[in-house]
Design a protein around this motif. Structure first.
Motif, PDB file in Angstrom:
ATOM      1  N   GLU A  34       0.823  -0.941   0.115  1.00 63.69           N
ATOM      2  CA  GLU A  34       0.570  -0.071   0.226  1.00 63.69           C
ATOM      3  C   GLU A  34       0.927   1.052  -0.083  1.00 63.69           C
ATOM      4  O   GLU A  34       0.817   1.917  -0.445  1.00 63.69           O
ATOM      5  CB  GLU A  34      -1.061  -0.346   1.052  1.00 63.69           C
ATOM      6  CG  GLU A  34      -1.351   1.059   1.345  1.00 63.69           C
ATOM      7  CD  GLU A  34      -3.006   1.067   2.520  1.00 63.69           C
ATOM      8  OE1 GLU A  34      -3.518   2.569   3.175  1.00 63.69           O
ATOM      9  OE2 GLU A  34      -2.831  -0.410   3.213  1.00 63.69           O
ATOM     10  N   TYR A  36       3.854   1.368  -1.015  1.00 65.48           N
ATOM     11  CA  TYR A  36       4.888   1.448  -2.477  1.00 65.48           C
ATOM     12  C   TYR A  36       3.595   2.287  -3.146  1.00 65.48           C
ATOM     13  O   TYR A  36       4.324   3.123  -4.547  1.00 65.48           O
ATOM     14  CB  TYR A  36       5.340  -0.110  -3.053  1.00 65.48           C
ATOM     15  CG  TYR A  36       6.721  -0.281  -1.871  1.00 65.48           C
ATOM     16  CD1 TYR A  36       7.586   0.574  -2.430  1.00 65.48           C
ATOM     17  CD2 TYR A  36       7.066  -0.925  -1.862  1.00 65.48           C
ATOM     18  CE1 TYR A  36       8.790   0.955  -1.500  1.00 65.48           C
ATOM     19  CE2 TYR A  36       8.341  -1.793  -1.531  1.00 65.48           C
ATOM     20  CZ  TYR A  36       9.409  -0.886  -1.088  1.00 65.48           C
ATOM     21  OH  TYR A  36      10.581  -0.858  -0.691  1.00 65.48           O
ATOM     22  N   ARG A  37       2.692   2.022  -3.303  1.00 62.36           N
ATOM     23  CA  ARG A  37       1.524   1.992  -4.571  1.00 62.36           C
ATOM     24  C   ARG A  37       0.893   3.564  -4.320  1.00 62.36           C
ATOM     25  O   ARG A  37       1.084   4.182  -5.602  1.00 62.36           O
ATOM     26  CB  ARG A  37       0.495   1.118  -4.058  1.00 62.36           C
ATOM     27  CG  ARG A  37      -0.611   1.187  -5.454  1.00 62.36           C
ATOM     28  CD  ARG A  37      -1.930   0.162  -4.946  1.00 62.36           C
ATOM     29  NE  ARG A  37      -2.472  -0.458  -4.170  1.00 62.36           N
ATOM     30  CZ  ARG A  37      -1.612  -1.630  -3.619  1.00 62.36           C
ATOM     31  NH1 ARG A  37      -1.034  -2.277  -4.614  1.00 62.36           N
ATOM     32  NH2 ARG A  37      -2.599  -2.170  -2.187  1.00 62.36           N
ATOM     33  N   GLU A  38       1.327   4.117  -2.978  1.00 62.31           N
ATOM     34  CA  GLU A  38       0.607   5.657  -2.887  1.00 62.31           C
ATOM     35  C   GLU A  38       1.765   6.343  -3.194  1.00 62.31           C
ATOM     36  O   GLU A  38       1.494   7.607  -3.641  1.00 62.31           O
ATOM     37  CB  GLU A  38       0.048   5.483  -1.273  1.00 62.31           C
ATOM     38  CG  GLU A  38      -0.242   6.452  -1.341  1.00 62.31           C
ATOM     39  CD  GLU A  38      -0.735   7.127   0.421  1.00 62.31           C
ATOM     40  OE1 GLU A  38      -0.368   8.341   0.697  1.00 62.31           O
ATOM     41  OE2 GLU A  38      -1.018   5.886   1.040  1.00 62.31           O
ATOM     42  N   GLY A  40       4.023   5.411  -4.715  1.00 62.14           N
ATOM     43  CA  GLY A  40       4.209   5.320  -7.199  1.00 62.14           C
ATOM     44  C   GLY A  40       3.606   5.967  -7.443  1.00 62.14           C
ATOM     45  O   GLY A  40       4.008   6.832  -8.273  1.00 62.14           O
ATOM     46  N   THR A  41       2.389   7.057  -7.471  1.00 62.04           N
ATOM     47  CA  THR A  41       1.458   6.648  -7.552  1.00 62.04           C
ATOM     48  C   THR A  41       0.807   8.423  -7.372  1.00 62.04           C
ATOM     49  O   THR A  41       0.262   9.005  -7.877  1.00 62.04           O
ATOM     50  CB  THR A  41      -0.201   6.289  -7.298  1.00 62.04           C
ATOM     51  OG1 THR A  41      -0.690   6.022  -6.378  1.00 62.04           O
ATOM     52  CG2 THR A  41       0.400   5.020  -8.336  1.00 62.04           C
ATOM     53  N   ALA A  42       1.831   9.175  -6.296  1.00 63.57           N
ATOM     54  CA  ALA A  42       1.230  10.195  -6.168  1.00 63.57           C
ATOM     55  C   ALA A  42       2.101  11.739  -7.206  1.00 63.57           C
ATOM     56  O   ALA A  42       3.073  10.935  -7.096  1.00 63.57           O
ATOM     57  CB  ALA A  42       2.059  10.058  -4.676  1.00 63.57           C
ATOM     58  N   PRO A  43       1.701  12.515  -7.493  1.00 64.90           N
ATOM     59  CA  PRO A  43       2.467  13.838  -7.454  1.00 64.90           C
ATOM     60  C   PRO A  43       3.886  13.837  -7.130  1.00 64.90           C
ATOM     61  O   PRO A  43       4.212  13.701  -5.756  1.00 64.90           O
ATOM     62  CB  PRO A  43       1.822  14.850  -7.342  1.00 64.90           C
ATOM     63  CG  PRO A  43       0.012  14.679  -7.534  1.00 64.90           C
ATOM     64  CD  PRO A  43       0.336  13.214  -6.511  1.00 64.90           C
TER      65      PRO A  43
END
Length: 98
Positions: A34, A36-38, A40-43
């Motif tokens: 979770e 890494y996902r958050e 990795g997709t964050a500006p």
């Protein structure tokens, strides 16, 4: 007889390093993914805030007294202080204020 300090000294090196790898290593299984996902997709302008939040999560996850802290929070018996008090204490101890 030796006297013990009321509040133990805060270690100069945190349990969880303030790095992506340090945070990820402290998180378990699905929480690590979770994180890494958050991240990795964050500006880019939000990455620092995400790292800060997850570092706090990782510190709580690795705290030997985490269960007692969670229980006290749920029971409404967790002691609270103001940010001013926290910053003043950290400054007295020579710890970073950020």
């Amino acid at each position: 007889m030796s006297a013990q300090p009321v509040h133990p000294q805060v270690p100069r090196v945190p349990r969880v390093p303030r790095t992506v790898d340090g945070i990820a290593d402290a998180l378990q299984g699905g929480r690590r993914m979770e994180f890494y996902r958050e991240l990795g997709t964050a500006p880019l302008d939000q990455a620092e805030a995400i790292l800060r939040r997850w570092w706090c999560e990782a510190m709580l996850d690795t705290d030997p007294e985490a269960e007692q802290i969670r229980r006290a929070a749920m029971d409404g018996t967790l002691p609270v202080v103001t940010m001013e008090d926290i910053l003043a204490r950290r400054e007295r101890q020579g710890l970073p204020l950020e």
